[in-house]
Design a protein around this motif. Structure first.
Motif, short mmCIF file in Angstrom:
data_model
loop_
_atom_site.label_atom_id
_atom_site.label_comp_id
_atom_site.label_asym_id
_atom_site.label_seq_id
_atom_site.Cartn_x
_atom_site.Cartn_y
_atom_site.Cartn_z
N VAL A 1 0.83 -1.20 0.00
CA VAL A 1 0.00 0.00 0.00
C VAL A 1 0.87 1.25 0.00
O VAL A 1 0.67 2.17 -0.81
N GLU A 2 1.83 1.30 0.90
CA GLU A 2 2.67 2.51 1.02
C GLU A 2 3.56 2.70 -0.21
O GLU A 2 3.77 3.83 -0.64
N SER A 3 4.05 1.62 -0.79
CA SER A 3 4.88 1.77 -1.99
C SER A 3 4.04 2.22 -3.18
O SER A 3 4.50 3.01 -4.01
N MET A 4 2.79 1.76 -3.24
CA MET A 4 1.90 2.21 -4.32
C MET A 4 1.58 3.69 -4.17
O MET A 4 1.60 4.45 -5.13
N ARG A 5 1.32 4.12 -2.95
CA ARG A 5 1.04 5.54 -2.70
C ARG A 5 2.28 6.38 -2.99
O ARG A 5 2.17 7.48 -3.54
N LEU A 6 3.44 5.87 -2.63
CA LEU A 6 4.70 6.57 -2.92
C LEU A 6 4.87 6.73 -4.42
O LEU A 6 5.18 7.82 -4.91
N ARG B 1 -1.97 16.12 -0.42
CA ARG B 1 -1.09 15.41 0.50
C ARG B 1 -1.72 14.07 0.86
O ARG B 1 -2.91 13.99 1.15
N GLN B 2 -0.91 13.03 0.84
CA GLN B 2 -1.36 11.69 1.19
C GLN B 2 -0.49 11.17 2.33
O GLN B 2 0.62 10.75 2.11
N ASP B 3 -1.00 11.24 3.52
CA ASP B 3 -0.26 10.67 4.63
C ASP B 3 -0.34 9.15 4.56
O ASP B 3 -1.16 8.59 3.84
N ALA B 4 0.51 8.50 5.33
CA ALA B 4 0.50 7.04 5.38
C ALA B 4 -0.86 6.56 5.88
O ALA B 4 -1.47 7.18 6.75
N VAL B 5 -1.34 5.48 5.30
CA VAL B 5 -2.63 4.94 5.71
C VAL B 5 -2.49 3.73 6.62
O VAL B 5 -3.45 3.30 7.23
N SER B 6 -1.30 3.18 6.69
CA SER B 6 -1.06 2.02 7.54
C SER B 6 -1.00 2.45 9.00
O SER B 6 -0.66 3.59 9.31
N SER B 7 -1.32 1.52 9.89
CA SER B 7 -1.27 1.83 11.32
C SER B 7 0.17 2.11 11.74
O SER B 7 1.13 1.68 11.10
N GLU B 8 0.29 2.81 12.84
CA GLU B 8 1.61 3.18 13.37
C GLU B 8 2.45 1.93 13.65
O GLU B 8 3.65 1.90 13.40
N ASP B 9 1.80 0.87 14.16
CA ASP B 9 2.52 -0.38 14.45
C ASP B 9 3.13 -0.98 13.18
O ASP B 9 4.27 -1.42 13.19
N LEU B 10 2.34 -1.00 12.11
CA LEU B 10 2.84 -1.56 10.85
C LEU B 10 3.93 -0.68 10.25
O LEU B 10 4.91 -1.19 9.69
N LEU C 1 12.00 7.23 1.95
CA LEU C 1 11.52 7.69 0.65
C LEU C 1 10.14 8.32 0.75
O LEU C 1 9.87 9.35 0.11
N VAL C 2 9.28 7.74 1.57
CA VAL C 2 7.94 8.31 1.78
C VAL C 2 8.07 9.70 2.38
O VAL C 2 7.45 10.66 1.92
N GLU C 3 8.90 9.84 3.41
CA GLU C 3 9.08 11.14 4.08
C GLU C 3 9.67 12.17 3.12
O GLU C 3 9.20 13.31 3.05
N VAL D 1 9.07 17.03 -0.55
CA VAL D 1 9.14 17.61 -1.89
C VAL D 1 7.74 18.01 -2.34
O VAL D 1 7.53 19.09 -2.90
N GLN D 2 6.76 17.16 -2.08
CA GLN D 2 5.39 17.46 -2.47
C GLN D 2 4.89 18.73 -1.77
O GLN D 2 4.23 19.56 -2.39
N ALA D 3 5.22 18.91 -0.50
CA ALA D 3 4.79 20.11 0.23
C ALA D 3 5.40 21.36 -0.40
O ALA D 3 4.71 22.38 -0.55
N ARG D 4 6.66 21.29 -0.79
CA ARG D 4 7.30 22.44 -1.44
C ARG D 4 6.64 22.73 -2.78
O ARG D 4 6.41 23.89 -3.14
N ILE D 5 6.33 21.68 -3.52
CA ILE D 5 5.69 21.86 -4.83
C ILE D 5 4.28 22.42 -4.64
O ILE D 5 3.86 23.31 -5.39
N ARG D 6 3.55 21.93 -3.68
CA ARG D 6 2.20 22.44 -3.44
C ARG D 6 2.24 23.93 -3.10
O ARG D 6 1.40 24.71 -3.54
N HIS D 7 3.24 24.32 -2.31
CA HIS D 7 3.39 25.74 -1.96
C HIS D 7 3.69 26.57 -3.22
O HIS D 7 3.05 27.59 -3.45
#
Length: 172
Positions: free
Chosen positions: A58-63, A101-110, A121-123, A128-134
């Motif tokens: 999930v996280e790699s697909m969102r990335l 912005r798409q934050d992680a959807v997985s639980s904190e434990d995972l 890479l996600v972070e 970079v996305q935040a800078r581009i959005r600005h």
């Protein structure tokens, strides 16, 4: 709306050395993520327990999705800078790009069990996305004082009349 003769800070910034650095950083991140996900990341994912492997997927697909949107935006702005597109043409094309912005959807434990490099890479992609959005807001959204005033909604007037009527009834 742009004021006659006014210079857009965002447009100037998009044509500056800072944009060139952001472009390089974004495109390097796309390359680094692709190399990781196709190589070491794939091996790491195979060794994960099922729930963590699902979170990895999930996280790699969102990335990947986020990075494709970042790359699309950067390439669009570079095309404007190089005179291949006008700013108006870019604004029209930009509608297809989703910079939400798409934050992680997985639980904190995972998330704590995911490979460290994926989390890095996600972070980085979120930064970079935040800078581009600005920058996107500076370029494509008019300054608050330059925004045309919105016409009053006819429904808002009716709601105000209803509220006034109910306020009178409650006083009686």
């Amino acid at each position: 709306m742009k004021t006659e003769g006014a210079v857009s800070f965002g447009e100037k910034l998009a044509a500056s050395d800072q944009f060139v650095a952001l472009f390089k950083e974004g495109m390097d991140l796309v390359g680094a993520a692709a190399a990781y996900l196709d190589g070491e990341g794939r091996k790491e994912a195979q060794a994960l327990p099922r729930p963590v492997a699902l979170a990895y997927a999930v996280e790699s697909m969102r990335l990947t999705t986020r990075l494709m949107q970042i790359a699309s935006w950067l390439l669009l702005q570079r095309a404007v800078n190089e005179g291949e597109l006008s700013r108006a043409e870019a604004a029209s094309e930009k509608r297809r790009i989703r910079l939400a912005r798409q934050d992680a959807v997985s639980s904190e434990d995972l998330l704590t069990e995911l490979p460290r490099r994926l989390c890095e890479l996600v972070e980085l992609s979120l930064r970079v996305q935040a800078r581009i959005r600005h920058l996107d807001g500076l370029i494509y959204d008019p300054a608050p004082g330059a925004r045309p005033s919105m016409p009053k909604s006819p429904v808002a007037g009716q709601i105000a009349q209803l509220q006034a009527a109910f306020a009178q009834d409650s006083r009686v």
